[in-house]
Design a protein around this motif. Structure first.
Motif, PDB file in Angstrom:
ATOM      1  N   ALA A  39       0.789  -1.450  -0.035  1.00 13.83           N
ATOM      2  CA  ALA A  39      -0.002  -0.284   0.005  1.00 13.83           C
ATOM      3  C   ALA A  39       0.849   1.241   0.084  1.00 13.83           C
ATOM      4  O   ALA A  39       1.711   1.540   0.917  1.00 13.83           O
ATOM      5  N   GLY A  40       0.666   2.210  -1.091  1.00 15.61           N
ATOM      6  CA  GLY A  40       1.447   3.462  -1.177  1.00 15.61           C
ATOM      7  C   GLY A  40       2.731   3.058  -1.547  1.00 15.61           C
ATOM      8  O   GLY A  40       3.730   4.243  -1.574  1.00 15.61           O
ATOM      9  N   VAL A  52      -4.834  -4.087  -6.895  1.00 18.12           N
ATOM     10  CA  VAL A  52      -4.976  -3.827  -8.425  1.00 18.12           C
ATOM     11  C   VAL A  52      -6.442  -4.567  -8.954  1.00 18.12           C
ATOM     12  O   VAL A  52      -7.008  -4.269 -10.036  1.00 18.12           O
ATOM     13  N   LEU A  53      -6.950  -5.735  -8.301  1.00 21.54           N
ATOM     14  CA  LEU A  53      -8.030  -6.458  -8.571  1.00 21.54           C
ATOM     15  C   LEU A  53      -9.240  -5.668  -8.592  1.00 21.54           C
ATOM     16  O   LEU A  53      -9.633  -5.063  -7.531  1.00 21.54           O
ATOM     17  N   ASN A  54      -9.883  -5.543  -9.571  1.00 20.46           N
ATOM     18  CA  ASN A  54     -10.995  -4.705  -9.895  1.00 20.46           C
ATOM     19  C   ASN A  54     -10.758  -3.142  -9.979  1.00 20.46           C
ATOM     20  O   ASN A  54     -11.920  -2.440  -9.899  1.00 20.46           O
ATOM     21  N   VAL A  60      -3.504   4.234 -11.791  1.00 20.01           N
ATOM     22  CA  VAL A  60      -2.567   4.516 -10.486  1.00 20.01           C
ATOM     23  C   VAL A  60      -1.684   5.974 -10.765  1.00 20.01           C
ATOM     24  O   VAL A  60      -1.273   6.428 -11.981  1.00 20.01           O
ATOM     25  N   ASP A  61      -2.037   6.762  -9.812  1.00 19.88           N
ATOM     26  CA  ASP A  61      -1.472   8.164  -9.995  1.00 19.88           C
ATOM     27  C   ASP A  61      -0.022   7.955 -10.144  1.00 19.88           C
ATOM     28  O   ASP A  61       0.548   7.100  -9.604  1.00 19.88           O
ATOM     29  N   GLY A  62       0.547   8.985 -10.880  1.00 19.82           N
ATOM     30  CA  GLY A  62       1.883   9.209 -11.184  1.00 19.82           C
ATOM     31  C   GLY A  62       2.580   8.200 -12.057  1.00 19.82           C
ATOM     32  O   GLY A  62       3.773   8.115 -12.515  1.00 19.82           O
ATOM     33  N   TYR A  63       1.784   7.284 -12.666  1.00 14.41           N
ATOM     34  CA  TYR A  63       2.380   6.300 -13.660  1.00 14.41           C
ATOM     35  C   TYR A  63       1.727   6.474 -15.265  1.00 14.41           C
ATOM     36  O   TYR A  63       0.550   6.648 -15.408  1.00 14.41           O
ATOM     37  N   LYS A  64       2.717   6.563 -15.945  1.00 14.95           N
ATOM     38  CA  LYS A  64       2.656   6.959 -17.353  1.00 14.95           C
ATOM     39  C   LYS A  64       2.358   5.413 -18.018  1.00 14.95           C
ATOM     40  O   LYS A  64       3.157   4.725 -18.511  1.00 14.95           O
ATOM     41  N   TYR A  65       0.994   5.234 -18.322  1.00 15.96           N
ATOM     42  CA  TYR A  65       0.677   4.207 -18.891  1.00 15.96           C
ATOM     43  C   TYR A  65       0.870   4.210 -20.881  1.00 15.96           C
ATOM     44  O   TYR A  65       0.825   5.267 -20.928  1.00 15.96           O
TER      45      TYR A  65
END
Length: 140
Positions: A39-40, A52-54, A60-65
């Motif tokens: 967590a965090g 992650v499930l559901n 996710v904040d701060g992640y470049k997908y």
């Protein structure tokens, strides 16, 4: 984007045995180079996988997908995670996930059971009816 037909989703044991979770955690060591699980926890090459499930894909904040994942949309439910973990680049063409996949159904089931435990409130297990419906949709 056209989605591939669903593959059979392995059903984690409804007993949620610690043995299966330990096996899933052990298998996740392959993932730890690119993902954190607490967590965090920080994003790495891939996003943090706590809860992650559901979760909605790409949230996710701060992640470049990748553009592919953002266009794909949907939730990371048991079915989508199962298919993604089997062959990420086949399930989602253009994904940044650089992993060949987990071929063994029992390995994917164990990872899913372990990922399920990584949440403040674990997701419900899929019902036998949900599993059967998906299998019928595949023609198996």
């Amino acid at each position: 984007m056209i989605r591939r037909p669903p593959r059979s989703t392995p059903k984690p044991s409804s007993a949620a045995s610690d043995v299966y979770k330990r096996q899933g955690k052990k298998l996740s060591k392959k993932c730890a180079a690119c993902h954190s699980f607490n967590a965090g926890g920080p994003n790495k090459v891939g996003p943090n996988l706590w809860n992650v499930l559901n979760r909605e894909m790409g949230q996710v904040d701060g992640y470049k997908y990748s553009k592919a994942l953002m266009a794909f949309g949907g939730k990371w439910d048991y079915s989508s995670l199962n298919q993604f973990l089997l062959k990420p680049k086949e399930y989602m063409k253009g994904t940044k996930m650089n992993y060949a996949g987990l071929k063994k159904e029992k390995d994917r089931a164990n990872i899913l059971l372990w990922l399920r435990s990584l949440a403040d409130t674990p997701a419900n297990l899929p019902s036998d009816e949900e599993i059967q419906k998906e299998k019928e949709g595949m023609g198996s």
